[in-house]
Design an enzyme around this catalytic site. Structure first.
Site, short mmCIF file in Angstrom:
data_model
loop_
_atom_site.label_atom_id
_atom_site.label_comp_id
_atom_site.label_asym_id
_atom_site.label_seq_id
_atom_site.Cartn_x
_atom_site.Cartn_y
_atom_site.Cartn_z
N GLY A 45 8.58 -36.08 -10.99
CA GLY A 45 8.64 -34.88 -11.82
C GLY A 45 9.91 -34.70 -12.62
O GLY A 45 10.11 -33.63 -13.20
N GLY A 46 10.75 -35.73 -12.68
CA GLY A 46 12.01 -35.59 -13.41
C GLY A 46 12.10 -36.41 -14.67
O GLY A 46 13.12 -36.37 -15.37
N ASP A 56 12.11 -42.53 -2.95
CA ASP A 56 11.14 -43.49 -3.48
C ASP A 56 9.79 -43.19 -2.83
O ASP A 56 9.68 -43.15 -1.59
CB ASP A 56 11.61 -44.91 -3.11
CG ASP A 56 10.76 -46.00 -3.74
OD1 ASP A 56 9.56 -45.76 -3.99
OD2 ASP A 56 11.29 -47.11 -3.96
N ASN A 91 1.77 -37.90 -9.81
CA ASN A 91 1.91 -38.35 -11.18
C ASN A 91 2.62 -39.69 -11.31
O ASN A 91 2.32 -40.47 -12.21
CB ASN A 91 2.67 -37.27 -11.96
CG ASN A 91 3.46 -37.82 -13.13
OD1 ASN A 91 2.92 -38.09 -14.20
ND2 ASN A 91 4.76 -37.99 -12.93
N SER A 143 -6.15 -43.11 -15.02
CA SER A 143 -5.92 -43.56 -16.39
C SER A 143 -7.23 -44.08 -16.96
O SER A 143 -8.07 -44.59 -16.21
CB SER A 143 -4.86 -44.67 -16.42
OG SER A 143 -4.83 -45.31 -17.67
N TYR A 156 -2.48 -52.47 -12.01
CA TYR A 156 -2.47 -51.07 -12.42
C TYR A 156 -3.88 -50.54 -12.61
O TYR A 156 -4.22 -49.45 -12.13
CB TYR A 156 -1.66 -50.93 -13.71
CG TYR A 156 -1.59 -49.53 -14.29
CD1 TYR A 156 -0.86 -48.53 -13.65
CD2 TYR A 156 -2.22 -49.23 -15.49
CE1 TYR A 156 -0.79 -47.25 -14.18
CE2 TYR A 156 -2.15 -47.95 -16.03
CZ TYR A 156 -1.43 -46.96 -15.37
OH TYR A 156 -1.36 -45.70 -15.91
N ALA A 175 -5.60 -50.13 -9.27
CA ALA A 175 -5.11 -48.94 -8.57
C ALA A 175 -5.74 -47.68 -9.14
O ALA A 175 -6.13 -46.77 -8.39
CB ALA A 175 -3.59 -48.86 -8.67
#
Length: 256
Positions: free
Chosen positions: A20-21, A68, A95, A147, A160, A163
């Protein structure tokens, strides 16, 4: 971030966001703070400057928990810290992801495990960590980022896409698992959102033009398009929506 709707039930809600950063995650933090929520987020890199900027903008700072997400013990600990600071987590937004490009013929087992740990494993254990508090409350919203890449059958990053297909399937199963406790579990599948990372690494003029040609809506996606969808899914406005994968891509893929 331009506010397009106010979700009154998100005021003072305890929200936990992975990654979130930075990137879209930072926009999510900004968006939830704009709704008056209490936000905690986990990230690997120092986010002190971002926290300060959010405090100046919103009058309240998000809680930054360095760690992490592939370290499951640390992930669980940060969820507990968020609950201690803000109350049991009511909204989880998973996210954080790594869409690193790779050649499947050269991919090692260690690289595969590393990519799946970020892009799938952490999603399950984040949900597991927030579930007891949500079960006790009899309510909650879990939002997993998928996605459209796997729906399109994109080449160049099979770990990716694998996943993301797994995230959508897992979301449907967790919706069944947690539904009797009043907890909603949904996935969000963005299209190509033009973040700074995308513009810097992969967004060539030719690639952007080709992708825009696939879209029904001839405007590139911006982070706010994703934030607005997540706020809707987090709010009780979508109270009877669960087990779904919401696509926000300008009309590239079709579902149903």
């Amino acid at each position: 971030m331009t506010a397009t709707a106010t979700f009154h039930d998100l005021k003072d809600a305890s929200v936990y966001i992975t990654g979130g950063g930075s990137g879209i995650g930072a926009d999510l933090t900004d968006g939830f703070l704009g709704q008056g929520a209490k936000v905690a987020f986990i990230g690997r890199s120092d986010a002190s400057d971002f926290v300060d900027a959010m405090a100046e903008k919103h009058g309240r700072a998000p809680l930054f928990l360095q760690g992490d997400i592939t370290d499951t013990d640390r992930l669980r600990a940060t969820v507990a810290e968020a609950a201690e600071a803000h109350g049991p987590v009511q909204v989880l937004v998973s996210n954080a992801a790594n869409d690193k490009r790779h050649n499947w013929l050269e991919l090692t087992p260690e690289e595969w495990d590393s990519l799946l740990a970020v892009n799938l494993k952490a999603y399950l254990f984040a949900a597991q960590a927030v579930a007891p508090g949500m079960i006790s409350a009899g309510a909650g919203s879990i939002i997993n980022f998928s996605s459209i890449s796997y729906m399109m059958g994109n080449a160049g990053y099979p770990a990716y896409t694998a996943a993301n297909g797994g995230i959508t399937a897992m979301t449907r199963s967790l919706a069944r698992e947690l539904g009797p406790d009043g907890i909603r579990v949904n996935a969000l599948a963005p299209g190509w959102v033009l973040t700074e990372k995308q513009l810097e690494k992969w967004a060539t003029p030719e690639g952007l033009a080709a992708h825009l040609d696939r879209q029904c809506l001839k405007t590139h996606l911006e982070p706010r398009d994703i934030v607005d969808a997540v706020l809707f899914m987090a709010s009780a406005t979508s109270r009877m929506m669960t087990g779904q994968c919401l696509v926000v891509d300008g009309g590239v893929v079709t579902t149903g």
